[in-house]
Write a protein that holds these residues in place. Structure first.
Motif, PDB file in Angstrom:
ATOM      1  N   PRO A   1      19.902 -12.965 -13.673  1.00 32.66           N
ATOM      2  CA  PRO A   1      21.230 -13.392 -14.112  1.00 32.66           C
ATOM      3  C   PRO A   1      22.232 -13.365 -12.964  1.00 32.66           C
ATOM      4  O   PRO A   1      22.240 -12.413 -12.171  1.00 32.66           O
ATOM      5  CB  PRO A   1      21.611 -12.359 -15.185  1.00 32.66           C
ATOM      6  CG  PRO A   1      20.337 -11.709 -15.580  1.00 32.66           C
ATOM      7  CD  PRO A   1      19.441 -11.755 -14.396  1.00 32.66           C
TER       8      PRO A   1
ATOM      9  N   PHE B   1      24.520 -20.907 -15.125  1.00 38.23           N
ATOM     10  CA  PHE B   1      23.596 -20.031 -14.390  1.00 38.23           C
ATOM     11  C   PHE B   1      23.103 -20.660 -13.082  1.00 38.23           C
ATOM     12  O   PHE B   1      22.267 -20.065 -12.403  1.00 38.23           O
ATOM     13  CB  PHE B   1      22.373 -19.703 -15.256  1.00 38.23           C
ATOM     14  CG  PHE B   1      22.708 -18.955 -16.512  1.00 38.23           C
ATOM     15  CD1 PHE B   1      22.803 -17.564 -16.520  1.00 38.23           C
ATOM     16  CD2 PHE B   1      22.940 -19.628 -17.701  1.00 38.23           C
ATOM     17  CE1 PHE B   1      23.108 -16.875 -17.671  1.00 38.23           C
ATOM     18  CE2 PHE B   1      23.250 -18.946 -18.863  1.00 38.23           C
ATOM     19  CZ  PHE B   1      23.337 -17.559 -18.853  1.00 38.23           C
TER      20      PHE B   1
ATOM     21  N   TYR C   1      20.997 -14.257 -20.515  1.00 43.99           N
ATOM     22  CA  TYR C   1      20.143 -14.979 -19.570  1.00 43.99           C
ATOM     23  C   TYR C   1      18.812 -15.340 -20.220  1.00 43.99           C
ATOM     24  O   TYR C   1      18.353 -16.482 -20.147  1.00 43.99           O
ATOM     25  CB  TYR C   1      19.923 -14.107 -18.337  1.00 43.99           C
ATOM     26  CG  TYR C   1      19.005 -14.687 -17.281  1.00 43.99           C
ATOM     27  CD1 TYR C   1      19.473 -15.614 -16.365  1.00 43.99           C
ATOM     28  CD2 TYR C   1      17.673 -14.277 -17.194  1.00 43.99           C
ATOM     29  CE1 TYR C   1      18.641 -16.132 -15.374  1.00 43.99           C
ATOM     30  CE2 TYR C   1      16.834 -14.788 -16.217  1.00 43.99           C
ATOM     31  CZ  TYR C   1      17.316 -15.717 -15.313  1.00 43.99           C
ATOM     32  OH  TYR C   1      16.475 -16.220 -14.340  1.00 43.99           O
TER      33      TYR C   1
END
Length: 409
Positions: free
Chosen positions: A174, A34, A183
């Motif tokens: 996200p 991420f 997420y």
């Protein structure tokens, strides 16, 4: 001079002890997948642990009693027992994860399979807890964990696109291709890593072990408000290193050797040696802290003699609890279950149990019978209440999100 030394070493210990196997795994994994879009969770977690650790340290210094020593008295036997059961289960999982993490660090250093190191790590950890003074345990392994500062150096040497990292951090959403439930599943795991329950158990019990009084409140607060944020900085550096090396090539970190690779790329062999030392010291030190916390919470709830300030034979049930926890945790890792997976599950379960851990702290810190004139002020109560609402939401969402996302897959 003695107080200054206590503050300085306490700060260093807090920095080294903040980053355990949960933080190492969660931050590296999240950074690789991420980027820095979940950096806000680390900041939130640092603020939360500072709020409640300050309360627990103040409770220990003013009342002379650790948090779990007051749980049964304040909440009653049934509510206290529910708290104890949830806390003890999570502590057991976390001990297993930390033993596995220390063994994996030794595998990196030697090439010998980590399973062969597990019994030795567990035995030495038990021996240290049985024979070594509390102050020595806290400082030696906490200071050893400071070798993880090499992640900060490595990040600088890697020469990342700082603007891109900032853009990722400033966009708490996200990334493209990632689902919203996944997420938030990892957001909960990160929060669980930053606010792991054992931290307040160990912190308040450690204050009693070191015989804190009202005059030591400055020591306690220095440990909290300088040590924990700097530990959080290490967590962000780990995530940023992973985001720099792995995110552009779409590789997800799922092992300890991948986690330390950015340091090897940025700093070379010396950096790799330092990071392995730091990982071992942090995970071995956390093994001691979590195992001791299991003995603390059980002994304090049932009113047994506890602590390293008394001889082992005078606190036999306390030491027996630690021994049993170490044996069970070692057996779990020796089943060949993946230590990284154990870590991920322990983080989510920790997040689910956070209200049970921190509600008693908030209640006791407001009780004048225990705290006299050192009850919470308006700011502490406001932040504590906001975090309690957040933690209740997190606890409700943690398990459903784990099931819905198949543990973030």
């Amino acid at each position: 001079m003695k107080k200054f030394l206590g503050i300085t070493l306490g700060i260093l210990t807090a920095i080294g002890g903040f980053v355990d196997i949960g933080d190492l795994v969660a931050n590296a994994l999240v950074g690789s997948r991420f980027g820095m879009s979940l950096a806000w969770v680390v900041v939130l977690g640092v603020l939360g642990i500072c709020v409640f650790a300050e309360m627990s340290g103040r409770i220990a210094a003013v009342s002379g009693r650790a948090v779990f020593d007051l749980v049964r008295e304040r909440l009653g036997p049934k509510a206290g027992l529910a708290n104890l059961g949830a806390s003890f289960f999570i502590l057991g999982l976390t001990v297993a994860a930390e033993i596995g993490g220390a063994a994996l660090a030794l595998e990196l250093a030697t090439g010998v399979n980590y399973l062969l190191w597990v019994p030795g790590v567990a035995f030495v950890a038990w021996l240290v807890m049985w024979r070594v003074k509390f102050e020595t345990i806290e400082r030696v392994f906490g200071l050893g964990g400071l070798a993880l500062v090499v992640f900060v150096v490595a990040l600088w040497q890697l020469g990342p696109d700082w603007g891109q990292l900032w853009q990722q951090a400033a966009r708490p959403a996200p990334p493209e291709g990632e689902a919203v439930p996944t997420y938030f599943y990892y957001a909960i795991a990160l929060l669980g890593g930053a606010m792991t329950p054992y931290e307040v158990f160990f912190f308040s019990s450690g204050g009693v072990e070191e015989k804190w009084t009202r005059s030591d409140l400055s020591v306690s607060r220095a440990n909290v408000f300088i040590g924990f944020p700097l530990g959080g900085l290490l967590s962000l550096a780990i995530a940023a290193c992973a985001a720099t090396v792995f995110l552009p090539v779409h590789v997800q970190v799922d092992s300890l050797d991948q986690m330390v690779l950015p340091v090897a790329l940025g700093v070379g062999q010396i950096g790799l040696a330092l990071v392995i030392l730091g990982v071992f010291a942090a995970t071995f030190g956390a093994t001691l802290e979590v195992a001791l916390s299991s003995g603390y919470c059980l002994s304090q709830y049932f009113g047994w003699q506890w602590g390293k300030f008394v001889r082992p034979r005078e606190a036999a049930r306390f030491h027996a609890t630690i021994l049993v926890v170490m044996i069970v945790a070692t057996a779990l890792i020796l089943t060949t279950i993946d230590p990284i997976m154990v870590t991920e599950y322990s983080l989510v379960f920790s997040a689910a149990a956070l209200p049970l851990t921190y509600l008693p702290v908030l209640m006791i810190a407001n009780d004048r019978d225990y705290m006299r004139d050192k009850v919470n002020g308006r700011l502490s109560n406001t932040l504590g209440t906001i975090f309690m609402i957040l933690l209740v939401v997190v606890s409700i969402a943690a398990i459903p999100l784990m099931l819905a996302t198949k543990a973030g897959q």
